[in-house]
Each structure stands twice: as structure tokens, then as C-alpha cells.
Design a protein around this motif. Structure first.
Motif, PDB file in Angstrom:
ATOM      1  N   ARG A  48       0.830  -1.212   0.000  1.00 19.88           N
ATOM      2  CA  ARG A  48       0.000   0.000   0.000  1.00 19.88           C
ATOM      3  C   ARG A  48       0.861   1.257   0.000  1.00 19.88           C
ATOM      4  O   ARG A  48       0.556   2.243  -0.684  1.00 19.88           O
ATOM      5  CB  ARG A  48      -0.940  -0.017   1.207  1.00 19.88           C
ATOM      6  CG  ARG A  48      -2.134  -0.932   1.054  1.00 19.88           C
ATOM      7  CD  ARG A  48      -3.166  -0.687   2.135  1.00 19.88           C
ATOM      8  NE  ARG A  48      -2.684  -1.133   3.434  1.00 19.88           N
ATOM      9  CZ  ARG A  48      -2.892  -2.349   3.934  1.00 19.88           C
ATOM     10  NH1 ARG A  48      -3.583  -3.237   3.229  1.00 19.88           N
ATOM     11  NH2 ARG A  48      -2.438  -2.686   5.117  1.00 19.88           N
ATOM     12  N   LEU A  49       1.954   1.234   0.781  1.00 18.64           N
ATOM     13  CA  LEU A  49       2.833   2.397   0.852  1.00 18.64           C
ATOM     14  C   LEU A  49       3.495   2.664  -0.495  1.00 18.64           C
ATOM     15  O   LEU A  49       3.515   3.805  -0.984  1.00 18.64           O
ATOM     16  CB  LEU A  49       3.898   2.178   1.932  1.00 18.64           C
ATOM     17  CG  LEU A  49       4.929   3.304   2.093  1.00 18.64           C
ATOM     18  CD1 LEU A  49       4.237   4.604   2.491  1.00 18.64           C
ATOM     19  CD2 LEU A  49       5.983   2.915   3.128  1.00 18.64           C
ATOM     20  N   ILE A  50       4.035   1.611  -1.092  1.00 17.71           N
ATOM     21  CA  ILE A  50       4.689   1.769  -2.398  1.00 17.71           C
ATOM     22  C   ILE A  50       3.687   2.252  -3.438  1.00 17.71           C
ATOM     23  O   ILE A  50       3.986   3.125  -4.256  1.00 17.71           O
ATOM     24  CB  ILE A  50       5.332   0.436  -2.837  1.00 17.71           C
ATOM     25  CG1 ILE A  50       6.490   0.071  -1.902  1.00 17.71           C
ATOM     26  CG2 ILE A  50       5.832   0.525  -4.278  1.00 17.71           C
ATOM     27  CD1 ILE A  50       7.049  -1.313  -2.147  1.00 17.71           C
ATOM     28  N   ASN A  51       2.475   1.708  -3.380  1.00 13.03           N
ATOM     29  CA  ASN A  51       1.459   2.088  -4.359  1.00 13.03           C
ATOM     30  C   ASN A  51       1.059   3.557  -4.217  1.00 13.03           C
ATOM     31  O   ASN A  51       0.767   4.234  -5.206  1.00 13.03           O
ATOM     32  CB  ASN A  51       0.234   1.199  -4.208  1.00 13.03           C
ATOM     33  CG  ASN A  51      -0.737   1.361  -5.355  1.00 13.03           C
ATOM     34  OD1 ASN A  51      -0.365   1.236  -6.516  1.00 13.03           O
ATOM     35  ND2 ASN A  51      -1.991   1.651  -5.038  1.00 13.03           N
ATOM     36  N   SER A  52       1.063   4.076  -2.983  1.00 11.07           N
ATOM     37  CA  SER A  52       0.690   5.475  -2.777  1.00 11.07           C
ATOM     38  C   SER A  52       1.814   6.427  -3.173  1.00 11.07           C
ATOM     39  O   SER A  52       1.561   7.524  -3.672  1.00 11.07           O
ATOM     40  CB  SER A  52       0.311   5.711  -1.309  1.00 11.07           C
ATOM     41  OG  SER A  52       1.425   5.472  -0.458  1.00 11.07           O
ATOM     42  N   LEU A  53       3.074   6.005  -2.971  1.00 11.22           N
ATOM     43  CA  LEU A  53       4.210   6.870  -3.287  1.00 11.22           C
ATOM     44  C   LEU A  53       4.633   6.774  -4.750  1.00 11.22           C
ATOM     45  O   LEU A  53       5.029   7.774  -5.354  1.00 11.22           O
ATOM     46  CB  LEU A  53       5.402   6.508  -2.386  1.00 11.22           C
ATOM     47  CG  LEU A  53       5.202   6.716  -0.888  1.00 11.22           C
ATOM     48  CD1 LEU A  53       6.427   6.235  -0.118  1.00 11.22           C
ATOM     49  CD2 LEU A  53       4.913   8.184  -0.575  1.00 11.22           C
ATOM     50  N   ALA A  54       4.567   5.570  -5.294  1.00 12.40           N
ATOM     51  CA  ALA A  54       4.990   5.349  -6.686  1.00 12.40           C
ATOM     52  C   ALA A  54       4.052   4.320  -7.304  1.00 12.40           C
ATOM     53  O   ALA A  54       4.354   3.119  -7.320  1.00 12.40           O
ATOM     54  CB  ALA A  54       6.436   4.868  -6.738  1.00 12.40           C
ATOM     55  N   PRO A  55       2.890   4.763  -7.795  1.00  9.23           N
ATOM     56  CA  PRO A  55       1.835   3.840  -8.236  1.00  9.23           C
ATOM     57  C   PRO A  55       2.264   2.817  -9.282  1.00  9.23           C
ATOM     58  O   PRO A  55       1.677   1.739  -9.358  1.00  9.23           O
ATOM     59  CB  PRO A  55       0.769   4.790  -8.804  1.00  9.23           C
ATOM     60  CG  PRO A  55       1.010   6.085  -8.113  1.00  9.23           C
ATOM     61  CD  PRO A  55       2.489   6.164  -7.910  1.00  9.23           C
ATOM     62  N   THR A  56       3.262   3.139 -10.087  1.00 10.58           N
ATOM     63  CA  THR A  56       3.654   2.205 -11.150  1.00 10.58           C
ATOM     64  C   THR A  56       4.761   1.248 -10.723  1.00 10.58           C
ATOM     65  O   THR A  56       5.087   0.320 -11.456  1.00 10.58           O
ATOM     66  CB  THR A  56       4.123   2.978 -12.395  1.00 10.58           C
ATOM     67  OG1 THR A  56       5.292   3.752 -12.062  1.00 10.58           O
ATOM     68  CG2 THR A  56       3.025   3.893 -12.909  1.00 10.58           C
TER      69      THR A  56
ATOM     70  N   PHE B 108       7.249  -6.524 -13.063  1.00 10.85           N
ATOM     71  CA  PHE B 108       6.804  -7.547 -14.004  1.00 10.85           C
ATOM     72  C   PHE B 108       6.850  -7.062 -15.447  1.00 10.85           C
ATOM     73  O   PHE B 108       6.223  -7.662 -16.325  1.00 10.85           O
ATOM     74  CB  PHE B 108       5.383  -8.004 -13.661  1.00 10.85           C
ATOM     75  CG  PHE B 108       5.286  -8.763 -12.368  1.00 10.85           C
ATOM     76  CD1 PHE B 108       6.118  -9.845 -12.112  1.00 10.85           C
ATOM     77  CD2 PHE B 108       4.368  -8.387 -11.401  1.00 10.85           C
ATOM     78  CE1 PHE B 108       6.033 -10.548 -10.915  1.00 10.85           C
ATOM     79  CE2 PHE B 108       4.278  -9.084 -10.202  1.00 10.85           C
ATOM     80  CZ  PHE B 108       5.113 -10.164  -9.959  1.00 10.85           C
ATOM     81  N   ASP B 109       7.602  -6.002 -15.694  1.00 12.23           N
ATOM     82  CA  ASP B 109       7.734  -5.517 -17.072  1.00 12.23           C
ATOM     83  C   ASP B 109       8.319  -6.588 -17.985  1.00 12.23           C
ATOM     84  O   ASP B 109       8.004  -6.631 -19.176  1.00 12.23           O
ATOM     85  CB  ASP B 109       8.616  -4.264 -17.119  1.00 12.23           C
ATOM     86  CG  ASP B 109       7.854  -3.003 -16.742  1.00 12.23           C
ATOM     87  OD1 ASP B 109       6.619  -3.083 -16.573  1.00 12.23           O
ATOM     88  OD2 ASP B 109       8.492  -1.941 -16.608  1.00 12.23           O
ATOM     89  N   TRP B 110       9.177  -7.439 -17.439  1.00 10.15           N
ATOM     90  CA  TRP B 110       9.787  -8.491 -18.257  1.00 10.15           C
ATOM     91  C   TRP B 110       8.743  -9.501 -18.735  1.00 10.15           C
ATOM     92  O   TRP B 110       8.958 -10.197 -19.729  1.00 10.15           O
ATOM     93  CB  TRP B 110      10.896  -9.194 -17.480  1.00 10.15           C
ATOM     94  CG  TRP B 110      10.436  -9.939 -16.265  1.00 10.15           C
ATOM     95  CD1 TRP B 110      10.275  -9.443 -15.002  1.00 10.15           C
ATOM     96  CD2 TRP B 110      10.076 -11.321 -16.194  1.00 10.15           C
ATOM     97  NE1 TRP B 110       9.835 -10.425 -14.147  1.00 10.15           N
ATOM     98  CE2 TRP B 110       9.712 -11.589 -14.850  1.00 10.15           C
ATOM     99  CE3 TRP B 110      10.032 -12.360 -17.123  1.00 10.15           C
ATOM    100  CZ2 TRP B 110       9.299 -12.851 -14.418  1.00 10.15           C
ATOM    101  CZ3 TRP B 110       9.627 -13.619 -16.696  1.00 10.15           C
ATOM    102  CH2 TRP B 110       9.268 -13.852 -15.361  1.00 10.15           C
ATOM    103  N   ILE B 111       7.594  -9.546 -18.046  1.00 10.75           N
ATOM    104  CA  ILE B 111       6.491 -10.406 -18.495  1.00 10.75           C
ATOM    105  C   ILE B 111       5.542  -9.626 -19.393  1.00 10.75           C
ATOM    106  O   ILE B 111       5.345  -9.959 -20.560  1.00 10.75           O
ATOM    107  CB  ILE B 111       5.707 -10.975 -17.291  1.00 10.75           C
ATOM    108  CG1 ILE B 111       6.582 -11.934 -16.483  1.00 10.75           C
ATOM    109  CG2 ILE B 111       4.452 -11.710 -17.772  1.00 10.75           C
ATOM    110  CD1 ILE B 111       5.880 -12.541 -15.284  1.00 10.75           C
ATOM    111  N   TYR B 112       4.949  -8.570 -18.838  1.00 12.21           N
ATOM    112  CA  TYR B 112       3.861  -7.889 -19.537  1.00 12.21           C
ATOM    113  C   TYR B 112       4.349  -6.924 -20.613  1.00 12.21           C
ATOM    114  O   TYR B 112       3.577  -6.544 -21.494  1.00 12.21           O
ATOM    115  CB  TYR B 112       2.982  -7.153 -18.521  1.00 12.21           C
ATOM    116  CG  TYR B 112       2.391  -8.087 -17.482  1.00 12.21           C
ATOM    117  CD1 TYR B 112       1.525  -9.107 -17.863  1.00 12.21           C
ATOM    118  CD2 TYR B 112       2.720  -7.971 -16.138  1.00 12.21           C
ATOM    119  CE1 TYR B 112       1.000  -9.981 -16.923  1.00 12.21           C
ATOM    120  CE2 TYR B 112       2.193  -8.837 -15.187  1.00 12.21           C
ATOM    121  CZ  TYR B 112       1.332  -9.842 -15.593  1.00 12.21           C
ATOM    122  OH  TYR B 112       0.819 -10.712 -14.660  1.00 12.21           O
TER     123      TYR B 112
END
Length: 252
Positions: free
Chosen positions: A226-234, A240-244
Motif C-alpha cells: 500500500r505504501l509503495i502504491n501510494s508513493l509510486a503507483p507504477t 513484471f515488465d519483463w512479463i507484460y
């Protein structure tokens, strides 16, 4: 290669592709039999009319020893539900084992009201056991090759099973075009095996991450998310960029 079907009909082909899934007929011809093992997880699946209420994205609800995924189908006309629970009791492999919807509701009764409202509408549900199958040692022999789940079955926790089959098909076609029907299959396996194994391991790890039973570990892990998502949403998605973000058409 000559192919004999169950009805006795024989067909001759210049190249055979076994894209026949988890219980492939071709795989044991190319490899020694490999026995799967039960992961200690079962999954329910149900499909509901969305009535225009389906969110445009996939949503994951997580709790101790279980999680539930909801996402739209057919442009939002339908709602697909996949609910996974850890248990010691073995459940048979396969997609079409009908179960009582009350069992599903009982297993997720502690989840939020939104989940309860969705599950209350379930009238038909199917239950199956999740099993681990090893990646095939040999993906090809002569002018025959395995593709998709026939070569590298994966658990569903990265949603990559069908995608991996499409990637396989592209690389197999490119390899055959480059080296021909005799030498192309070896190039195909060499180019695909590492990525397939890496995706499978990522799916295995996701299964563990979803189901933290220890409340301290769960609070720390989900709190950090939750903390990471609020500070840096992406940021969470970039791992998982290597997948998607992978473009197989640039590999062929």
C-alpha cells in the motif's frame, strides 16, 4: 509423420505440433511420464452476468490462506470469478467438477461485503485441485514439437498460460522458417525454455505472496504494498515488465 486418430483414421503431415494442453497425448511420446503433485490449493470458478456493474480491471481480494480474483469477460457482459483456498484435502485435477456454491461462500465468509455480494449471486460453480507439473525435458523430436501447457504447464497466478502458448507459436514458426523443419525445433526450445521456467517460478511465488497466514507477515507485506502504491503507483507493476512488456514479435 503419420498420425492415427482414435477412430482409426490415419493422416500424414510434414510437421506435428502438440498444442493439446495439460494432458497432452504427444508429451509422453517425447518424454518419460511425469507424475504431478497436489499443491495444497484448490480453486473454484464461476461466471455471472455483470448487469453493467463489472469494473474494467481485474481485482484481487486477499486473506489468510485464500484469495479471490474478479475480472470482466466479453467487454463487461460477464464477470469471471476464480477463488483459491489452501487445504490439505486433495481435489481432483480438471475444470469441470461441479461443487455446491455454499462451500465457496463458506470459505470466503470473512471477506468484505463486496465479495459477499458477488458470491451471493453464484448458482453454479466448479472446483478443481491445482497441481504442479514439471516442464518437459524434451519439447521436440524429429518433426514434432510441444507447445504451451503441453510443454510447460503453469499455475494460474500470473495469468500467463494462454499467452505463453501464443509466444511459443510465434517463436516456433520463426525457428522453423529460419532453420527448416529438421533443425528449427531445437532452436525453438533453446529460445523458449528459460523464459517459460522463469514465468512458472513467478507464478509459484505469487501463490505464496497471496496467502500469508501469519498476521505480522501479512500486515508488513500488504502494508508495504500500500505504501509503495501510494508513493509510486507504477513501481509494483514495473517488476513484471519483463512479463507484460515482452514483445515476442521482436524476438522472431
Amino acid at each position: 509423420a503419420d498420425i492415427t486418430f482414435a477412430d482409426g483414421q490415419v493422416e500424414r503431415t510434414s510437421f506435428l505440433v502438440g498444442a493439446d494442453g495439460l494432458h497432452s497425448v504427444l508429451r509422453p511420446v517425447l518424454n518419460m511420464p511425469a507424475k504431478p503433485f497436489f499443491t495444497g490449493q484448490v480453486a473454484w470458478r464461476a461466471i455471472l452476468p455483470a448487469f453493467g456493474q463489472a469494473a474494467p480491471e481485474a481485482r484481487v481480494f486477499m486473506g489468510p490462506g485464500r484469495h479471490l480474483v474478479v475480472y470482466p469477460l466479453r467487454g463487461g457482459e460477464l464477470l469471471n470469478i476464480v477463488a483459491v483456498e489452501e487445504r490439505d484435502a486433495w481435489a481432483e485435477e480438471g475444470w469441470f467438477h461441479a461443487d455446491d456454491p455454499e462451500n465457496l461462500r463458506r470459505s470466503f465468509k470473512a471477506f468484505c461485503p463486496e465479495v459477499q455480494a458477488i458470491l451471493e449471486r453464484v448458482t453454479d460453480v466448479y472446483l478443481w485441485g491445482l497441481h504442479r507439473h514439471p516442464v518437459a525435458m524434451e519439447w521436440h523430436r524429429g518433426r514434432a514439437a510441444l507447445l504451451g501447457d503441453a510443454a510447460h504447464p503453469t499455475l494460474p497466478f500470473m495469468a500467463q498460460g494462454a499467452v505463453m502458448a501464443l509466444e511459443d507459436a510465434w517463436i516456433l514458426a520463426a525457428s522453423l522458417a529460419a532453420l527448416g523443419l529438421d533443425d528449427g525445433p531445437a532452436l525453438y526450445q533453446a529460445r523458449r525454455r528459460h523464459r517459460a521456467e522463469r514465468v512458472i517460478e513467478a507464478a509459484n511465488k505469487n501463490a505464496r505472496n497471496y496467502h500469508h497466514a501469519n498476521p505480522l507477515v501479512r500486515a508488513a507485506g500488504f502494508g508495504a504494498m500500500r505504501l509503495i502504491n501510494s508513493l509510486a503507483p507504477t513501481r509494483l507493476f514495473q517488476r513484471f515488465d519483463w512479463i507484460y512488456g515482452f514483445d515476442v514479435t521482436r524476438e522472431g
